[in-house]
Motif scaffolding. Structure first.
Motif, mmCIF file in Angstrom:
data_model
loop_
_atom_site.group_PDB
_atom_site.id
_atom_site.type_symbol
_atom_site.label_atom_id
_atom_site.label_comp_id
_atom_site.label_asym_id
_atom_site.label_seq_id
_atom_site.Cartn_x
_atom_site.Cartn_y
_atom_site.Cartn_z
ATOM 1 N N VAL A 12 6.624 -0.554 16.387
ATOM 2 C CA VAL A 12 5.231 -0.251 16.667
ATOM 3 C C VAL A 12 4.474 -1.545 16.417
ATOM 4 O O VAL A 12 4.481 -2.067 15.300
ATOM 5 N N ILE A 13 3.834 -2.076 17.474
ATOM 6 C CA ILE A 13 3.140 -3.358 17.381
ATOM 7 C C ILE A 13 1.635 -3.085 17.495
ATOM 8 O O ILE A 13 1.182 -2.499 18.486
ATOM 9 N N TYR A 14 0.876 -3.509 16.519
ATOM 10 C CA TYR A 14 -0.567 -3.280 16.501
ATOM 11 C C TYR A 14 -1.258 -4.324 17.370
ATOM 12 O O TYR A 14 -0.979 -5.516 17.261
ATOM 13 N N CYS A 15 -2.147 -3.868 18.254
ATOM 14 C CA CYS A 15 -2.811 -4.740 19.223
ATOM 15 C C CYS A 15 -4.149 -5.257 18.717
ATOM 16 O O CYS A 15 -4.847 -4.575 17.968
ATOM 17 N N THR A 16 -4.498 -6.440 19.202
ATOM 18 C CA THR A 16 -5.833 -6.969 18.977
ATOM 19 C C THR A 16 -6.793 -6.257 19.931
ATOM 20 O O THR A 16 -6.363 -5.624 20.915
ATOM 21 N N GLU A 17 -8.068 -6.371 19.678
ATOM 22 C CA GLU A 17 -9.075 -5.789 20.563
ATOM 23 C C GLU A 17 -8.981 -6.423 21.953
ATOM 24 O O GLU A 17 -9.091 -5.750 22.973
ATOM 25 N N GLU A 18 -8.756 -7.726 22.009
ATOM 26 C CA GLU A 18 -8.603 -8.441 23.280
ATOM 27 C C GLU A 18 -7.437 -7.871 24.091
ATOM 28 O O GLU A 18 -7.558 -7.636 25.302
ATOM 29 N N ALA A 19 -6.317 -7.621 23.441
ATOM 30 C CA ALA A 19 -5.147 -7.081 24.123
ATOM 31 C C ALA A 19 -5.406 -5.653 24.608
ATOM 32 O O ALA A 19 -5.038 -5.295 25.733
ATOM 33 N N ARG A 20 -6.039 -4.834 23.778
ATOM 34 C CA ARG A 20 -6.359 -3.458 24.176
ATOM 35 C C ARG A 20 -7.214 -3.460 25.433
ATOM 36 O O ARG A 20 -6.924 -2.754 26.404
ATOM 37 N N GLU A 21 -8.253 -4.270 25.445
ATOM 38 C CA GLU A 21 -9.142 -4.337 26.604
ATOM 39 C C GLU A 21 -8.375 -4.786 27.850
ATOM 40 O O GLU A 21 -8.574 -4.255 28.945
ATOM 41 N N SER A 22 -7.503 -5.751 27.686
ATOM 42 C CA SER A 22 -6.712 -6.273 28.794
ATOM 43 C C SER A 22 -5.780 -5.201 29.363
ATOM 44 O O SER A 22 -5.722 -4.987 30.582
ATOM 45 N N VAL A 48 0.847 -1.183 0.000
ATOM 46 C CA VAL A 48 0.000 0.000 0.000
ATOM 47 C C VAL A 48 0.886 1.238 0.000
ATOM 48 O O VAL A 48 1.889 1.285 0.716
ATOM 49 N N LYS A 49 0.504 2.224 -0.801
ATOM 50 C CA LYS A 49 1.225 3.488 -0.839
ATOM 51 C C LYS A 49 1.297 4.065 0.570
ATOM 52 O O LYS A 49 0.308 4.053 1.307
ATOM 53 N N LYS A 50 2.460 4.536 0.981
ATOM 54 C CA LYS A 50 2.701 4.978 2.343
ATOM 55 C C LYS A 50 1.661 5.988 2.823
ATOM 56 O O LYS A 50 1.158 5.878 3.931
ATOM 57 N N SER A 51 1.316 6.973 2.024
ATOM 58 C CA SER A 51 0.346 7.974 2.451
ATOM 59 C C SER A 51 -1.026 7.347 2.697
ATOM 60 O O SER A 51 -1.754 7.756 3.583
ATOM 61 N N GLU A 52 -1.387 6.330 1.942
ATOM 62 C CA GLU A 52 -2.651 5.632 2.144
ATOM 63 C C GLU A 52 -2.596 4.795 3.410
ATOM 64 O O GLU A 52 -3.558 4.695 4.152
ATOM 65 N N MET A 53 -1.459 4.184 3.662
ATOM 66 C CA MET A 53 -1.307 3.338 4.830
ATOM 67 C C MET A 53 -1.460 4.153 6.103
ATOM 68 O O MET A 53 -2.083 3.718 7.068
ATOM 69 N N ALA A 54 -0.919 5.360 6.146
ATOM 70 C CA ALA A 54 -1.018 6.213 7.319
ATOM 71 C C ALA A 54 -2.476 6.465 7.688
ATOM 72 O O ALA A 54 -2.827 6.499 8.854
ATOM 73 N N GLU A 55 -3.325 6.615 6.684
ATOM 74 C CA GLU A 55 -4.732 6.857 6.943
ATOM 75 C C GLU A 55 -5.402 5.637 7.579
ATOM 76 O O GLU A 55 -6.285 5.771 8.393
ATOM 77 N N THR A 56 -4.980 4.444 7.205
ATOM 78 C CA THR A 56 -5.664 3.246 7.682
ATOM 79 C C THR A 56 -5.219 2.841 9.085
ATOM 80 O O THR A 56 -5.959 2.161 9.769
ATOM 81 N N VAL A 57 -4.037 3.239 9.546
ATOM 82 C CA VAL A 57 -3.557 2.825 10.858
ATOM 83 C C VAL A 57 -3.844 3.857 11.944
ATOM 84 O O VAL A 57 -3.793 3.522 13.121
ATOM 85 N N GLU A 58 -4.156 5.063 11.578
ATOM 86 C CA GLU A 58 -4.433 6.085 12.569
ATOM 87 C C GLU A 58 -5.599 5.655 13.445
ATOM 88 O O GLU A 58 -6.610 5.164 12.964
ATOM 89 N N GLY A 59 -5.421 5.811 14.747
ATOM 90 C CA GLY A 59 -6.474 5.446 15.681
ATOM 91 C C GLY A 59 -6.388 4.018 16.188
ATOM 92 O O GLY A 59 -7.127 3.636 17.082
ATOM 93 N N HIS A 60 -5.464 3.239 15.650
ATOM 94 C CA HIS A 60 -5.307 1.854 16.090
ATOM 95 C C HIS A 60 -4.567 1.826 17.426
ATOM 96 O O HIS A 60 -3.676 2.632 17.665
ATOM 97 N N TYR A 61 -4.927 0.896 18.310
ATOM 98 C CA TYR A 61 -4.239 0.754 19.590
ATOM 99 C C TYR A 61 -2.948 -0.015 19.358
ATOM 100 O O TYR A 61 -2.951 -1.068 18.726
ATOM 101 N N VAL A 62 -1.826 0.536 19.844
ATOM 102 C CA VAL A 62 -0.513 -0.032 19.566
ATOM 103 C C VAL A 62 0.342 -0.082 20.836
ATOM 104 O O VAL A 62 0.075 0.616 21.806
ATOM 105 N N ILE A 63 1.365 -0.917 20.767
ATOM 106 C CA ILE A 63 2.437 -0.903 21.762
ATOM 107 C C ILE A 63 3.668 -0.397 21.031
ATOM 108 O O ILE A 63 4.002 -0.878 19.952
ATOM 109 N N VAL A 64 4.339 0.609 21.623
ATOM 110 C CA VAL A 64 5.532 1.189 21.022
ATOM 111 C C VAL A 64 6.713 0.905 21.945
ATOM 112 O O VAL A 64 6.694 1.286 23.114
#
Length: 121
Positions: free
Chosen positions: A101-111, A13-29
């Motif tokens: 940057v590690i993207y979390c599952t919904e289960e992990a975010r809740e935990s 995916v084009k980098k600029s498009e990818m930025a739009e899709t990951v914004e707002g995702h719960y992550v571990i940095v």
């Protein structure tokens, strides 16, 4: 989706498009100097990774690694042994300090979010 290409079965995916899709995702940095943080990815631009509603993770128990924490959350038997700091409304981390940057599952975010704020009291 527009601006994507498939090469040998992998979709890129084009980098600029990818930025739009990951914004707002719960992550571990994970950082080299600033420790480990969990929060919502607001942006990743201009050499800065910005998180909202983030917490510093001091001590955690998971299935072996941070990847396990991002997938399954905190081990149920160890929930009272983890140490997560207070929630910060906004945190800027320099991209040169960020290791991953590690993207979390919904289960992990809740935990992660269910763990009470640790204080020195």
């Amino acid at each position: 989706m527009k601006n994507e290409i498939e090469i040998n079965g992998e979709v890129y995916v084009k980098k600029s498009e990818m930025a739009e899709t990951v914004e707002g995702h719960y992550v571990i940095v994970r950082c080299k100097n600033a420790g480990v943080h969990a929060g919502y990815l607001k942006s990743r631009e201009g050499g800065i990774v910005t998180l909202t509603d983030s917490r510093r993770l001091w001590r955690w128990w998971s299935k072996f690694t941070l990847s396990g924490l991002a997938t399954c959350g905190v081990l149920k038997s160890k929930e009272n042994e983890v140490r997560f700091a207070c929630v910060l409304p906004k945190l800027d981390l320099t991209e040169s300090d960020v290791c991953e940057v590690i993207y979390c599952t919904e289960e992990a975010r809740e935990s992660i979010q269910s763990i009470p704020e640790h204080t020195n009291k």
